[in-house]
Design an enzyme around this catalytic site. Structure first.
Site, mmCIF file in Angstrom:
data_model
loop_
_atom_site.group_PDB
_atom_site.id
_atom_site.type_symbol
_atom_site.label_atom_id
_atom_site.label_comp_id
_atom_site.label_asym_id
_atom_site.label_seq_id
_atom_site.Cartn_x
_atom_site.Cartn_y
_atom_site.Cartn_z
ATOM 1 C CG ASN A 195 9.701 0.253 -0.248
ATOM 2 O OD1 ASN A 195 8.961 -0.888 0.313
ATOM 3 N ND2 ASN A 195 9.523 0.558 -1.408
ATOM 4 C CG HIS A 251 10.704 -1.124 -6.071
ATOM 5 N ND1 HIS A 251 9.326 -1.308 -6.168
ATOM 6 C CD2 HIS A 251 11.102 -1.141 -7.412
ATOM 7 C CE1 HIS A 251 8.925 -1.116 -7.434
ATOM 8 N NE2 HIS A 251 9.797 -1.281 -8.071
ATOM 9 C CG ASP A 306 8.074 2.407 -5.388
ATOM 10 O OD1 ASP A 306 8.318 1.994 -4.186
ATOM 11 O OD2 ASP A 306 7.615 1.659 -6.301
ATOM 12 N NE ARG A 318 -4.023 -1.686 2.015
ATOM 13 C CZ ARG A 318 -5.079 -1.671 1.428
ATOM 14 N NH1 ARG A 318 -5.336 -0.224 0.970
ATOM 15 N NH2 ARG A 318 -6.015 -2.499 1.160
ATOM 16 C CB ILE A 319 0.813 4.557 -1.982
ATOM 17 C CG1 ILE A 319 0.678 3.716 -3.173
ATOM 18 C CG2 ILE A 319 1.370 5.722 -1.577
ATOM 19 C CD1 ILE A 319 2.072 3.275 -3.667
ATOM 20 C CG LEU A 320 2.838 3.860 4.220
ATOM 21 C CD1 LEU A 320 3.897 3.626 4.528
ATOM 22 C CD2 LEU A 320 1.521 3.469 5.181
ATOM 23 N N GLY A 335 6.564 10.273 -2.296
ATOM 24 C CA GLY A 335 6.149 9.895 -3.850
ATOM 25 C C GLY A 335 6.211 8.373 -3.789
ATOM 26 C CD GLU A 340 13.021 -8.424 -3.395
ATOM 27 O OE1 GLU A 340 12.446 -8.157 -2.360
ATOM 28 O OE2 GLU A 340 12.486 -8.607 -4.385
ATOM 29 C CG ASP A 358 10.342 10.848 -1.425
ATOM 30 O OD1 ASP A 358 9.466 9.595 -1.820
ATOM 31 O OD2 ASP A 358 11.062 11.223 -2.395
HETATM 32 C C1 GAR Z 1 9.296 -8.692 -2.975
HETATM 33 O O1 GAR Z 1 9.830 -8.772 -4.219
HETATM 34 C C2 GAR Z 1 9.304 -7.070 -2.513
HETATM 35 O O2 GAR Z 1 10.486 -6.400 -3.166
HETATM 36 C C3 GAR Z 1 7.978 -6.635 -3.378
HETATM 37 O O3 GAR Z 1 6.986 -7.574 -2.937
HETATM 38 C C4 GAR Z 1 7.743 -8.853 -2.590
HETATM 39 C C5 GAR Z 1 7.313 -9.370 -1.244
HETATM 40 O O4 GAR Z 1 7.896 -10.458 -1.165
HETATM 41 N N1 GAR Z 1 7.624 -5.251 -2.925
HETATM 42 C C6 GAR Z 1 7.046 -4.316 -3.817
HETATM 43 O O5 GAR Z 1 6.668 -4.725 -4.862
HETATM 44 C C7 GAR Z 1 6.640 -2.956 -3.043
HETATM 45 N N2 GAR Z 1 6.359 -2.235 -4.074
HETATM 46 P P1 GAR Z 1 7.924 -10.918 0.446
HETATM 47 O O6 GAR Z 1 6.539 -10.787 1.148
HETATM 48 O O7 GAR Z 1 8.323 -12.594 0.287
HETATM 49 O O8 GAR Z 1 9.107 -10.380 1.243
#
Ligand code: GAR
Length: 201
Positions: A107, A109, A145, A91-93, A143, A174, A141
């Site tokens: 965050n 991404h 991402d 969700r966008i905060l 915006g 990640e 911030d």
């Molecule tokens: C991850 O790939 C994360 O980067 C992405 O959701 C996935 C969550 O995986 N986040 C976004 O796309 C945010 N815009 P996880 O629940 O296994 O950590």
């Protein structure tokens, strides 16, 4: 130990990576609360199993976005969190929430920002035909991402990649990137100067 709150929406593999790196002593942090906007998120089970306090804050259960975010804010504050980590929180905060936690929200991404923000970062990269993508850990911030970048990991895009195969390889990075960024934060090594984040020695 500095306390963090983790916001999740789904599977929680990034949450798991943080929990694992706390357990093995790499991260000098405590997860004080895990908050999910989805009652059925597997991330909640991971947290509960590890004895971490969980809170469900569903948008549909709240009369307004303000009420929804107040619930999240209250849970973070009550748990004594100094930092909010978005680990697959979809969700966008609002600007108001982000300002309350100015430079205190991180965050992850699944793309090399500023390319491919928003949803399906990995699918956007495959569709565009870029040769490299990856993941970005950044401060949040107002915006989408768009906040100051802490670190990025590069992942090659292969000719036969689909959104899913690329997502799987980015996810491996990640799970390295987020703990690395959190360690720098925990050790007070991140200095924000406008758009730039300096990593102190
Ligand atoms: C991850 O790939 C994360 O980067 C992405 O959701 C996935 C969550 O995986 N986040 C976004 O796309 C945010 N815009 P996880 O629940 O296994 O950590």
């Amino acid at each position: 130990m500095r306390k963090i709150g983790v916001l999740v929406s789904g599977r929680g593999s990034n949450l798991q990576a943080i929990m694992d790196r706390i357990a093995d002593g790499y991260l000098p942090l405590e997860i004080a609360v895990v908050i999910s906007d989805k009652a059925d998120a597997f991330a909640l089970e991971r947290a509960a199993r590890a004895g971490i306090k969980t809170v469900v804050a569903e948008r549909k259960g709240c009369a307004s976005k303000e009420e929804f975010e107040a619930k999240i804010n209250d849970a973070l504050t009550a748990a004594g969190c100094e930092l909010v980590v978005l680990a697959g929180f979809m969700r966008i905060l609002s600007g108001a929430f982000v300002n309350q936690w100015h430079h205190k929200i991180i965050n992850i991404h699944p793309a090399l920002l500023p390319s491919f923000p928003g949803l399906h970062g990995q699918g956007q990269a495959v569709a565009y035909g870029v040769k490299f993508s990856g993941c970005t850990v950044h401060f949040v911030d107002e915006g989408t991402d768009s906040g100051p970048i802490i670190l990025q990991k590069v992942v090659p895009v292969l000719d036969d990649d689909t959104e899913d195969t690329l997502a799987d390889r980015i996810l491996v990075q990640e799970h390295i990137a987020m703990p690395e960024a959190l360690k720098l934060w925990a050790e007070g090594k991140l200095q924000i100067d406008g758009r730039k984040v300096k990593v102190l020695a």
